[in-house]
Design a protein around this motif. Sequence first.
Motif, PDB file in Angstrom:
ATOM      1  N   PRO A 235       0.814  -1.225   0.000  1.00 43.70           N
ATOM      2  CA  PRO A 235       0.000   0.000   0.000  1.00 43.70           C
ATOM      3  C   PRO A 235       0.842   1.267   0.000  1.00 43.70           C
ATOM      4  O   PRO A 235       0.448   2.279  -0.596  1.00 43.70           O
ATOM      5  N   LEU A 236       2.004   1.224   0.655  1.00 44.61           N
ATOM      6  CA  LEU A 236       2.876   2.401   0.680  1.00 44.61           C
ATOM      7  C   LEU A 236       3.364   2.741  -0.726  1.00 44.61           C
ATOM      8  O   LEU A 236       3.296   3.909  -1.150  1.00 44.61           O
ATOM      9  N   TYR A 237       3.858   1.725  -1.449  1.00 46.18           N
ATOM     10  CA  TYR A 237       4.365   1.972  -2.798  1.00 46.18           C
ATOM     11  C   TYR A 237       3.268   2.532  -3.699  1.00 46.18           C
ATOM     12  O   TYR A 237       3.490   3.473  -4.475  1.00 46.18           O
ATOM     13  N   ALA A 238       2.063   1.957  -3.598  1.00 44.86           N
ATOM     14  CA  ALA A 238       0.954   2.410  -4.439  1.00 44.86           C
ATOM     15  C   ALA A 238       0.549   3.841  -4.084  1.00 44.86           C
ATOM     16  O   ALA A 238       0.310   4.672  -4.969  1.00 44.86           O
ATOM     17  N   THR A 239       0.491   4.129  -2.791  1.00 42.67           N
ATOM     18  CA  THR A 239       0.077   5.460  -2.343  1.00 42.67           C
ATOM     19  C   THR A 239       1.094   6.518  -2.740  1.00 42.67           C
ATOM     20  O   THR A 239       0.726   7.614  -3.188  1.00 42.67           O
ATOM     21  N   VAL A 240       2.381   6.201  -2.580  1.00 40.82           N
ATOM     22  CA  VAL A 240       3.428   7.160  -2.956  1.00 40.82           C
ATOM     23  C   VAL A 240       3.377   7.434  -4.460  1.00 40.82           C
ATOM     24  O   VAL A 240       3.498   8.591  -4.899  1.00 40.82           O
ATOM     25  N   ALA A 241       3.172   6.389  -5.260  1.00 44.85           N
ATOM     26  CA  ALA A 241       3.087   6.573  -6.718  1.00 44.85           C
ATOM     27  C   ALA A 241       1.913   7.477  -7.084  1.00 44.85           C
ATOM     28  O   ALA A 241       2.035   8.393  -7.913  1.00 44.85           O
ATOM     29  N   ILE A 270      -7.230  11.559 -10.636  1.00 45.51           N
ATOM     30  CA  ILE A 270      -6.304  10.732 -11.423  1.00 45.51           C
ATOM     31  C   ILE A 270      -5.395   9.924 -10.504  1.00 45.51           C
ATOM     32  O   ILE A 270      -5.167   8.724 -10.724  1.00 45.51           O
ATOM     33  N   SER A 271      -4.891  10.561  -9.456  1.00 42.61           N
ATOM     34  CA  SER A 271      -3.980   9.871  -8.530  1.00 42.61           C
ATOM     35  C   SER A 271      -4.675   8.727  -7.808  1.00 42.61           C
ATOM     36  O   SER A 271      -4.084   7.666  -7.576  1.00 42.61           O
ATOM     37  N   GLN A 272      -5.964   8.901  -7.438  1.00 45.53           N
ATOM     38  CA  GLN A 272      -6.685   7.863  -6.704  1.00 45.53           C
ATOM     39  C   GLN A 272      -6.939   6.633  -7.579  1.00 45.53           C
ATOM     40  O   GLN A 272      -6.851   5.500  -7.100  1.00 45.53           O
ATOM     41  N   TYR A 273      -7.250   6.847  -8.846  1.00 48.96           N
ATOM     42  CA  TYR A 273      -7.461   5.690  -9.731  1.00 48.96           C
ATOM     43  C   TYR A 273      -6.143   4.952  -9.995  1.00 48.96           C
ATOM     44  O   TYR A 273      -6.133   3.723 -10.142  1.00 48.96           O
ATOM     45  N   LEU A 274      -5.054   5.680 -10.035  1.00 55.34           N
ATOM     46  CA  LEU A 274      -3.757   5.033 -10.207  1.00 55.34           C
ATOM     47  C   LEU A 274      -3.435   4.144  -9.001  1.00 55.34           C
ATOM     48  O   LEU A 274      -2.979   2.997  -9.154  1.00 55.34           O
ATOM     49  N   ILE A 275      -3.677   4.643  -7.798  1.00 52.27           N
ATOM     50  CA  ILE A 275      -3.452   3.858  -6.571  1.00 52.27           C
ATOM     51  C   ILE A 275      -4.297   2.587  -6.601  1.00 52.27           C
ATOM     52  O   ILE A 275      -3.819   1.488  -6.288  1.00 52.27           O
ATOM     53  N   SER A 276      -5.557   2.724  -6.968  1.00 55.88           N
ATOM     54  CA  SER A 276      -6.472   1.578  -6.988  1.00 55.88           C
ATOM     55  C   SER A 276      -6.014   0.500  -7.968  1.00 55.88           C
ATOM     56  O   SER A 276      -6.044  -0.692  -7.656  1.00 55.88           O
TER      57      SER A 276
END
Length: 512
Positions: A235-241, A270-276
């Motif tokens: 989750p950290l890697y996804a959230t940071v990205a 855009i950032s939230q869909y990338l995390i998901s």
Amino acid sequence: MTEKESLFSSSSDWMRIPVLTFFKDARLVFKSDSLGREILSIALPAAMALTADPIASLVDTAFIGQIGPVELAAVGVSIALFNQASRIAIFPLVSVTTSFVAEEDTLSGANSHQVEEYGCLEAATPPDAETKEFLPQKNSDVKSFNLVKDVEHKRRHIPSASSALFIGGILGVIQAILLISAAKPLLSFMGVTSDSPMLHPAQQYLKLRSLGAPAVLLSLAMQGVFRGFKDTKTPLYATVAGDATNIALDPLFIFVFRMGVTGAAIAHVISQYLISVILLWSLMKQVDVIPPSIKHLQFDRFLKNGFLLLMRVIAVTFCVTLAASLAARHGSTSMAAFQVCLQVWLAVSLLADGLAVAGQAILAGAFANKDYEKATATASRVLQMGLVLGAALAFILGTGLHFGAKVFTKDANVLRLIRIGIPFVALTQPLNSLAFVFDGVNFGASDFAYSAFSMVIVAVISIICLLILSSSGGFIGIWIALTIYMSLRAFAGFLRIGTGSGPWEFLRSQPH
């Protein structure tokens, strides 16, 4: 009985007092033993992931603050409303998902160890003589059997994970529809009247950001699954990205394309869909996210415990939302200052939530195995760490925020109010840390009923304080009431373990 044995017995009786759990092995709080390493390996990535989104919101706040105080206040109201709506929808789901997945993963791990030892799928006992006749006896057969087993279990079947994804997706769509269709009346409830200059930018930002609600809730549900696996790095890697993308797009959309608050909202979506997408791709490699049938989904279990936590999160949400609404009613200057203080207050406090996540994941597994010794040691350690963290945060904020306030706004009146709020933001950090860690500890023990009902009582008292102190003390009164609120939350968590009641009743009979 010898003198030494008598002394040991008296000491053991003395240590059976539940409240003394908080002081158990306090000298080891900084020790890098196996428990300390396990806590930190979960807590540090979790804390970084949890603070990444508030930091991204702070960046939004800083960029928008350069446009003007009206836009800053408008976005502050919209962010508060969106975050509280998301919290109502997802917090119960994330909390129960973490506990349920940790329990299922722990028990399935115990089963797999017995499969390796006995070569069968019976979890409780070794195979009897009759069963052995049907098991592979030769080494080649055993290797073949284990190879098939490894292929079958390459992806885990965790029913709670599938349930969490399904519920999270549905709740996300519902939230998006609700916030978009009812944006104006909801903002009116928050104190943004139809003649307010904040209405248009606030409504614009809220509607656009709400398009990202399905991604937000789905990604948070998946974070609950990963936490249950004690994996907080993914989750950290996804959230940071995702948040790095948000920070990069903010100045481009806001200033280069001159889209203002609209650009800030689009960047965030855009950032939230990338995390998901990143989290779903990672999860599908580990878990069978599509269950064999709908009967495998644990809706009853989720709904029962989720409803209890829904009561709790509504109480929490109402307190924070009411505070923001009362600040907005005092004008855009008061709301802008409150927004900056609140975002800083929440962002740094969430560092303690990393310890809460670690405590919950470890305790859920310990209670599933009935390992009360580890449960006691874990609860003591994370609470002690939380207190130390809170004290450190209080010092850092008390000295640093005076100089950092100008990052968010250049308006002299807003800065004056921010400086008034700094002592409250800083000095409440130990209380905030303990309150958050107590939540994780009680969730790890699956003590959802107590957490819900105690929070409702805390909220009722806090709401009364907010209404009284806001009318008499204005901006300062709101922060005094929030201080009372966090004090009561910490005390409610302390009371359960300190009295050795509920799932902690074993503390009365076991020496610490």
